[in-house]
Write an enzyme that holds these catalytic residues in place. Structure first.
Site, PDB file in Angstrom:
ATOM      1  N   HIS A  48      86.653  20.217 -26.928  1.00 32.42           N
ATOM      2  CA  HIS A  48      86.987  20.183 -28.356  1.00 32.42           C
ATOM      3  C   HIS A  48      86.558  21.454 -29.084  1.00 32.42           C
ATOM      4  O   HIS A  48      85.772  22.266 -28.588  1.00 32.42           O
ATOM      5  CB  HIS A  48      86.354  18.953 -29.023  1.00 32.42           C
ATOM      6  CG  HIS A  48      84.857  18.945 -29.047  1.00 32.42           C
ATOM      7  ND1 HIS A  48      84.112  19.499 -30.064  1.00 32.42           N
ATOM      8  CD2 HIS A  48      83.948  18.434 -28.168  1.00 32.42           C
ATOM      9  CE1 HIS A  48      82.820  19.328 -29.823  1.00 32.42           C
ATOM     10  NE2 HIS A  48      82.691  18.679 -28.677  1.00 32.42           N
TER      11      HIS A  48
ATOM     12  N   CYS B 243      79.793  16.872 -24.122  1.00 34.99           N
ATOM     13  CA  CYS B 243      81.166  17.353 -24.174  1.00 34.99           C
ATOM     14  C   CYS B 243      81.193  18.878 -24.142  1.00 34.99           C
ATOM     15  O   CYS B 243      80.172  19.545 -24.335  1.00 34.99           O
ATOM     16  CB  CYS B 243      81.863  16.835 -25.427  1.00 34.99           C
ATOM     17  SG  CYS B 243      82.228  15.063 -25.371  1.00 34.99           S
TER      18      CYS B 243
END
Length: 536
Positions: A428, A447
């Site tokens: 992301h 992440c």
């Protein structure tokens, strides 16, 4: 008619097959099970795959026949086992000495049957080790959640029985160029270690251009030994040394400034034996991923802090990445999956672990803290903060979800890339851009944050639209959360390589940021793998 007993002997040194003196092996017509078949059935009884294979072939000999094909199988297997150390495999695990004793002591059909099963077990042990690794990844480190592509054991025996023995065994290890280059590097570093490595370490805290003295001389000698500097008698940290240090930094994932600070010095002083261990670990890791990675795929090398798009074996896009912190429950796991879609203007659904460990204490002190987040009840309704006493809840009883609506300040930035998985890991954007300037970028909760997420999105969309920029920007401009499906899913591989063998140039190394490679090396040693060197 009765069968004569045979004596079959075997030579490991010349790799010739059992020589058999036989008058005839046919049992009386009414005998349903020969002593050989009975011995094979008994020997394989505890191994379902081997037992099923021999039942499927009517207990025909795979290894101990007198024909030339059987001889070639024996010869090919023993040659492969002799070469096992070249793959960083534990040679002692393949007990050819015991096999040799067994071969020389064959005096009956039952002996021959037991030998037949022993050779099949040896084959399967070697085949699995060289094809998909010696270790079970998750048993070494809980963060390695990769599904190893193990092959069906009965299928291996069956395929081998129908194939060229030498060709089959040569095709078992990873066939990708990286593995071949790592094998070559292993040989080079074994020779280097045997010669004593790169010499004495550099005793200093920091070295800069313009300095002179014994530490600079030690640095000069180390750089020459490593191949970064041509032979010179200089005792001053001159321009040539600065360039050599810069080249070393570039090939070790360090900030390139030509200054030997503590981080660079630690890497320069890392011994050749440690580097050899990293190479052997990288080979084991390659075996864990011995499968097609995809004509187009996404590769994130965690300790390299980069994400790449690979097309037909070539890097077509590369960006800096931030990975998980070296903290329990925040380290980025290793696995492979399929990227299915991207979400433009995403909502951040705060993971429960973050909600209860980080935000709940803030809300208990001040119900209006973290005002960028919405409090959502189990029916999906936004809960006014002034009607909740957060002090009555603990980590187990907290009944709410926390969400951050799409915005420029959203924790996920303006786009996220989804490959749905049980670990809730994805790639992301991020509003925290300053972290991409750091040398070591392990700061996330697990992440992977991308330094150039828009360009990454354009690259992924190129195969399905003539105007990837226009498509992306038009959806971004709405400010609304929008899912854009990828017409063709893309394999994503989250890997961990501290030894990297590029197609051109020297082998490169990275820091073992989570200590995983150190644990893998210890486990390989326990399994019998040896680097065969001395510290240097």
């Amino acid at each position: 008619m009765t069968a004569a007993l045979a004596v079959r002997t075997f030579s490991l040194t010349c790799l010739l097959a059992l020589s058999l003196s036989v008058a005839g092996w046919i049992r009386p017509a009414d005998a349903q099970v020969t002593a050989f078949v009975q011995a094979v059935a008994e020997g394989a009884a505890a191994d379902r795959d081997i037992a099923e294979f021999y039942r499927s072939t009517g207990y025909a000999a795979l290894w101990t026949g007198t024909d030339r094909t059987s001889a070639k199988r024996r010869e090919a297997l023993l040659r492969a086992i002799e070469e096992a150390p070249a793959h960083g495999l534990p040679a002692a695990a393949y007990d050819t000495a015991a096999l040799k004793v067994g071969l020389r002591s064959v005096r009956s059909e039952r002996d021959l049957g037991r030998l037949e099963v022993a050779m099949s077990k040896l084959f399967l042990t070697y085949a699995r080790d060289v094809q998909t690794g010696v270790l079970t990844p998750a048993k070494v480190d809980a963060g390695i959640v990769r599904e190893v592509p193990y092959r069906d054991r009965k299928g291996l025996l069956s395929a081998f029985s129908k194939s060229s023995p030498t060709g089959f065994l040569r095709a078992l290890p990873p066939q990708n160029p990286e593995y071949v280059r790592l094998m070559k590097a292993k040989v080079e570093f074994e020779r280097l270690v045997a010669r004593g490595g790169w010499g004495p370490e550099v005793a200093a805290s920091k070295l800069e251009p313009g300095q002179s003295g014994q530490a600079v001389v030690a640095l000069r000698n180390r750089l020459i030994a490593m191949g970064y500097l041509k032979r010179t008698a200089t005792t001053t940290y001159d321009e040539r040394m600065r360039q050599a240090v810069g080249a070393f930094q570039a090939e070790h994932g360090l900030d390139v400034d030509g200054v030997v600070g503590p981080g660079t010095l630690a890497e320069i002083n890392t011994g050749a034996t440690t580097r050899l261990h990293q190479i052997i670990v990288a080979m084991e890791r390659e075996r864990w991923t011995n499968m097609p990675r995809g004509k187009r795929h996404i590769l994130v090398n965690i300790p390299d802090f980069h994400a790449q798009v690979i097309d037909d074996g070539k890097v077509t896009f590369k960006t800096r990445a931030v990975v998980g912190s070296d903290v329990a429950d925040q380290r980025t796991p290793e696995f492979s999956d399929m990227m299915e879609h991207m979400v433009i203007n995403p909502t951040w659904n705060v993971p429960r672990s973050i909600a209860i460990k980080e935000y709940l204490p803030l809300l208990q002190r001040n119900p209006y803290a973290a005002g960028h987040l919405r409090i959502i009840d189990r029916r999906g309704r936004t809960v006014p903060r002034d009607v909740v006493d957060f002090r009555q809840f603990n980590e187990r009883t907290f009944p709410f979800d926390l969400k951050q609506p799409p915005s420029d300040g959203n924790a996920l930035g303006l786009v996220k890339f989804m490959f749905p998985n049980r670990y809730n890991i994805y790639l992301h954007d991020t509003p925290t851009k300053n972290l991409f300037g750091r040398e070591a970028r392990a700061f996330s909760h697990g992440c992977i944050r991308l330094g150039d997420p828009f360009d990454f999105a354009y690259t992924l969309l190129m195969p399905q639209t003539s105007d990837p920029v226009g498509l992306f920007q038009s959806q971004l401009a709405t400010g609304r959360e929008t899912i854009v499906e990828l017409e063709e899913y893309i394999p994503v591989h989250l890997i961990y390589r501290t030894a990297i063998a590029p197609a051109k140039g020297r082998i490169q190394f990275r820091r073992d940021i989570y200590g995983r490679d150190a644990r893998i090396w210890q486990a390989l040693q326990s399994a019998g793998v040896s680097s065969g060197g001395v510290q240097g």
